[in-house]
Structures are given as C-alpha cells and as structure tokens.
Design a protein around this motif. Structure first.
Motif, PDB file in Angstrom:
ATOM      1  N   ASP A 148      -4.970   4.653  -0.743  1.00 53.37           N
ATOM      2  CA  ASP A 148      -5.773   3.724  -0.206  1.00 53.37           C
ATOM      3  C   ASP A 148      -4.760   3.462   0.876  1.00 53.37           C
ATOM      4  O   ASP A 148      -3.706   2.752   0.807  1.00 53.37           O
ATOM      5  CB  ASP A 148      -6.073   2.616  -0.899  1.00 53.37           C
TER       6      ASP A 148
ATOM      7  N   LEU B 261       0.907  -1.169  -0.033  1.00 55.30           N
ATOM      8  CA  LEU B 261      -0.063   0.137   0.020  1.00 55.30           C
ATOM      9  C   LEU B 261       0.877   1.439   0.079  1.00 55.30           C
ATOM     10  O   LEU B 261       0.634   2.213  -0.631  1.00 55.30           O
ATOM     11  CB  LEU B 261      -0.847  -0.005   1.400  1.00 55.30           C
TER      12      LEU B 261
ATOM     13  N   ASP C 270      -7.991   7.559   1.890  1.00 49.94           N
ATOM     14  CA  ASP C 270      -9.066   6.908   2.562  1.00 49.94           C
ATOM     15  C   ASP C 270      -8.581   5.513   2.778  1.00 49.94           C
ATOM     16  O   ASP C 270      -7.362   5.225   2.227  1.00 49.94           O
ATOM     17  CB  ASP C 270     -10.342   6.979   1.448  1.00 49.94           C
ATOM     18  N   GLY C 271      -9.342   4.769   3.441  1.00 52.59           N
ATOM     19  CA  GLY C 271      -8.969   3.431   3.905  1.00 52.59           C
ATOM     20  C   GLY C 271     -10.073   2.404   4.358  1.00 52.59           C
ATOM     21  O   GLY C 271     -11.125   2.642   4.147  1.00 52.59           O
ATOM     22  N   ASP C 272      -9.681   1.393   4.916  1.00 53.03           N
ATOM     23  CA  ASP C 272     -10.445   0.339   5.586  1.00 53.03           C
ATOM     24  C   ASP C 272     -11.534   1.427   6.624  1.00 53.03           C
ATOM     25  O   ASP C 272     -11.061   2.131   7.238  1.00 53.03           O
ATOM     26  CB  ASP C 272      -9.928  -0.595   6.228  1.00 53.03           C
TER      27      ASP C 272
ATOM     28  N   THR D 296      -5.053   9.565  -5.359  1.00 53.88           N
ATOM     29  CA  THR D 296      -5.683   8.754  -4.302  1.00 53.88           C
ATOM     30  C   THR D 296      -5.084   7.804  -3.701  1.00 53.88           C
ATOM     31  O   THR D 296      -4.133   7.049  -4.120  1.00 53.88           O
ATOM     32  CB  THR D 296      -7.196   8.360  -4.972  1.00 53.88           C
TER      33      THR D 296
END
Length: 461
Positions: free
Chosen positions: A114, A64, A139-141, A112
C-alpha cells in the motif's frame, strides 16, 4: 478525480487556523526528515548486515515504507518508551519511536504494498520488488493512480524486470520479482520527478551489473534530492559516479557492491520547518529550529536564503537555526526548480507581502500530491488574493485577504500553507488538516504550541 477537486465526507472537518495576536517567539523541534528516513530504510533493508535508524520520522509515508519492507521479509524493530519493540503501529499513528533496528533478509513475495499517496514509496520500492522472489502488487490512494510511474516502470523493464501495469504507466501494478536483476545502462526521462533517478540508484548496488542511469529529457527538478541519494549511498559503502563530482552531466553510475549496515541519525525535516519559519516572517517574530545541520543535501536548507530575501534574517548557532522577521515581507522573483516542495508555504508568504512575486521553474508540481499550482491559485484567490498560473509557476499580486475555507486536496503542504495565512487573516478554516500526518505528525499541536501566548481565539468567518 481531477487534481483540484475538493474532497468530501469525514475529511471535510474544518480546523480554525489560529490567529496570532503578536510576534511569535518560540523554539520548535521539527521531527525527522521523511526523505532521509525513507532512503535510510531502503538502504538498510538492502544491506549485508543489520543497521539502525535513530530519530526517524514516524508519519504516514514512513510507516507505509516500513510496512511494505516488512511485507517483503525485512525485519524492522522499533524501540519506543510506550510501545513494545517490533510494533510499528498503524500508518498515520502518532507518538514517537526513537530508533528502528533494520534486519535485512531474503526478499520474497507474494506481497501487497500500500503506497498511500507517497511518491517515495510508489517509486523507490518497485526496484526493490524486482529483487524479491515472487510477485509484489502495488496499489494506493485514488490520487496515486494519477501520478506518473512510467520512468521507473520503463527503466526496470529495460533492465530485465517483468511488470504488469496494463499499459498505464501508473498504479495499480504488479512487479514479478525474479530474485535478482541484471542492471546495466538505461535511459530515462526523469523531468517529471527526480525520484525516478533516486529509485534506480538506491537499489543499484544489488543489481548484478549495477546501473548507469542517463537522463534524457528537460531539466531535472529537485536535484538536491538526487544529491541526497548519492551521499547516502556513498555513506553506506556504494561506489557512485555522479555529475556534481566531475562526472558526465545527467549520468549516474553505481557499481555492484555489498551495502554496510549503518547507525544513522536522521536530520530534522527542513522542508517541514517551512511553515514555522514563515510564522516568524509574517508576524515579525522569532523562531528557532534546533539541530539544523551545518551541511545538508535537504532542499529545505534553501529557506535560509529565500526567507531572508523576503525580509527576514537568520543565524545558525549551536542552538540551531534562529529566523527573525522584521514585520515587513518583500515579494520575490525565484526559480524554485530544485526546491519545488517549498512552493506552497512560499506562495502563502508571498500572498501577504507588500510587492509582487513570481515563482517559476515548478511546472512539475502539477504532478505532485495534487496539482499544487492550480490548488494554490484557487485557494488563495478564494480568500481575496490575486494569483495566476503561468506556464511553469505562479504570479502572486498581494491583495487584502479575508477568511474562508482553505481546501487541502489531501495535500499536506497545502494545509500548512493555509495555516500560515491564517496567522494574520482572521477566519481561515483548514479543510482536512489531518492530512499533515503524511509527513508531520500532530501539526496542529506543534502549531498551537509554537504560538503559545501569541494567539487569539480563531473565529469562524
């Protein structure tokens, strides 16, 4: 979702934890350090020349980070025997790259990012994004939305960055990069995560004025991780004034400078060695971890002292670190403030000891991948244990344990803790063992390979 709710759906697959049928005797090669790999990627991306990371960890968190840097314009080429150069694969994929070549470039948006549920990605990259030319959305989990980012957000704003987070102090958010950042002095409360300090220090050589980070809060957790950041910055050519070198307490200063492109060999992840060393302790066996460094800033090095205090012995030789259990496990009274990430496996071992344990200094673990204190108490107790939460830790009174489902809450260190208990308690089943891919690819394969002939077929409770 609260920190200790159980997951549902595809992740509910249960992995029968192998039961040891004797003393473990094995050599386990642990993959590279996540902490070193992700810090190395950041420093290489901000360097003035290309560099190499050799033997990096390939796991969800590091992939990531690499993909996020590539989205910002950084070139990262992977040299592997079974993949073409330049292919990083999907986050969580297994298999092994042996070297990554990092080619710095002008950072740019729009992009973007993640972050998954990786603290190093969600905290280390916003300062990098502030140096980019254009907006970068993070953004993420779902759990990542609950983890605090206010330390980084507030500090970057004070240093001149523009960030939209709708006042949450958490994800999702957008960093509006202006191509540069003034930097200078900033005061932050990093008592909930030492990563707030490391995040600012890693990018500081590229700030126009560098940075002076002053921590103003309760005692900092996980200081070894800040020392790791400082050591790696210095090795890359940065000038750093830090408390451990006689500097002002709780103040770190980094001067603006060009960073060197390094050829960095990543150490084994010593924190990920914890369950394997614990296997030697709980079975009265012996485990060797090759390439254990003589000197390191990794918190996992504390396992030598902690597990020796709990009844084992260790020897560091050219072959690596060999840890030997005696067949007896002694309870421990330990302040784990600086090495909190080791707590889940230590708690699992303590639940199998012959005397009570008190683990303290770890209130900050309530803000990790899950509320680790609540989760450990709940899961060990559901197997028959007696664990109570304290204001800043756990009190563990050993009781005879029985089989059952050990939930992980999508937390890799909960999964490995459950596997340790399953070595000597028949019928333990780990929910979502695949979450270990966050930092330890193919943990089930490494685990069963370590056990070899010293296992009996695991049976469901």
């Amino acid at each position: 979702m609260t920190g200790i709710e159980t997951s549902s759906g595809a992740h509910d697959a249960l992995w029968p934890a192998p039961l040891a049928d004797g003393a473990v005797d094995a050599t386990v090669t642990v993959p590279g350090s996540k902490s070193v790999t992700n810090r190395g990627l950041i420093l290489a991306a901000l360097a003035a020349e290309p560099g190499w990371l050799r033997r990096p960890l390939r796991s969800r968190d590091t992939l990531l980070m690499a993909e996020a840097l590539r989205a910002l314009g950084v070139g990262i080429e992977e040299t592997v025997s079974d993949r073409s150069p330049g292919s990083l694969g999907a986050p969580g994929s297994e298999g092994g790259g042996e070297a990554w070549r990092v080619i710095p470039a002008g950072l740019h948006g729009p992009a973007t990012v993640d972050v998954g549920n990786a603290g190093t990605v969600m905290r280390f990259l916003p300062p990098v994004a502030a140096l980019a030319d254009g907006p970068v959305r993070f953004d993420g989990d779902p759990r990542s939305h609950e983890r605090p980012l206010h330390g980084v957000i507030d500090a970057l704003r004070a240093l001149g960055a523009r960030i939209d987070d709708d006042g949450r102090g958490a994800l999702p958010m957008t960093v509006h990069g202006g191509g540069a950042l003034d930097g200078g002095p900033v005061r932050i409360d990093a008592s909930s995560s030492s990563q707030f300090v490391s995040a600012l220090l890693l990018s500081a050589p590229r700030f126009n004025q560098g940075v002076e980070v002053r921590h103003v809060g309760a005692a900092l957790p996980s200081l070894p991780h800040i020392r790791m950041t400082v050591d790696m910055l210095r090795a890359a050519g940065a000038a750093v004034d830090a408390p451990e070198a006689g500097g002002e307490p709780n103040v770190w200063r980094v001067s603006p400078s060009a960073l060197l492109g390094r050829d960095l060999v990543v150490e084994p992840d010593l924190s990920n060695a914890a369950p394997f060393l614990a296997a030697a302790l709980v079975t009265g066996g012996r485990v060797t971890i090759p390439d254990w460094p003589e000197r390191t800033t990794q918190p996992g090095d504390a396992l030598r002292r902690i597990f020796t205090d709990m009844g084992g012995s260790c020897e560091l030789t050219d072959a690596g670190l060999t840890f030997t259990g005696t067949g007896r496990i002694t309870g421990i009274d330990a302040d784990l403030h600086e090495v909190g990430e080791l707590t889940p496996v230590i708690a699992a071992v303590a639940a199998l000891a012959d005397s009570e344990s008190s683990l303290h200094g770890i209130a900050h673990l309530r803000l990790h991948e899950t509320d680790r204190l609540a989760a450990l108490a709940k899961e060990i107790n559901e197997l028959g244990g007696d664990v109570t939460e304290t204001a800043d830790g756990l009190r563990i009174r050993p009781r005879p344990l029985h089989g059952g489902v050990f939930h992980t809450y999508e937390d890799h260190r909960l999964a490995t803790a459950g596997a340790v208990i399953g070595l000597v308690v028949e019928g333990v089943q780990i929910e979502n063992v695949a979450t270990t891919a966050k930092t330890l690819p193919d943990f089930p394969g490494l685990w069963t390979g370590m056990l070899g002939a010293a296992t009996a077929p695991a049976r469901r409770a």
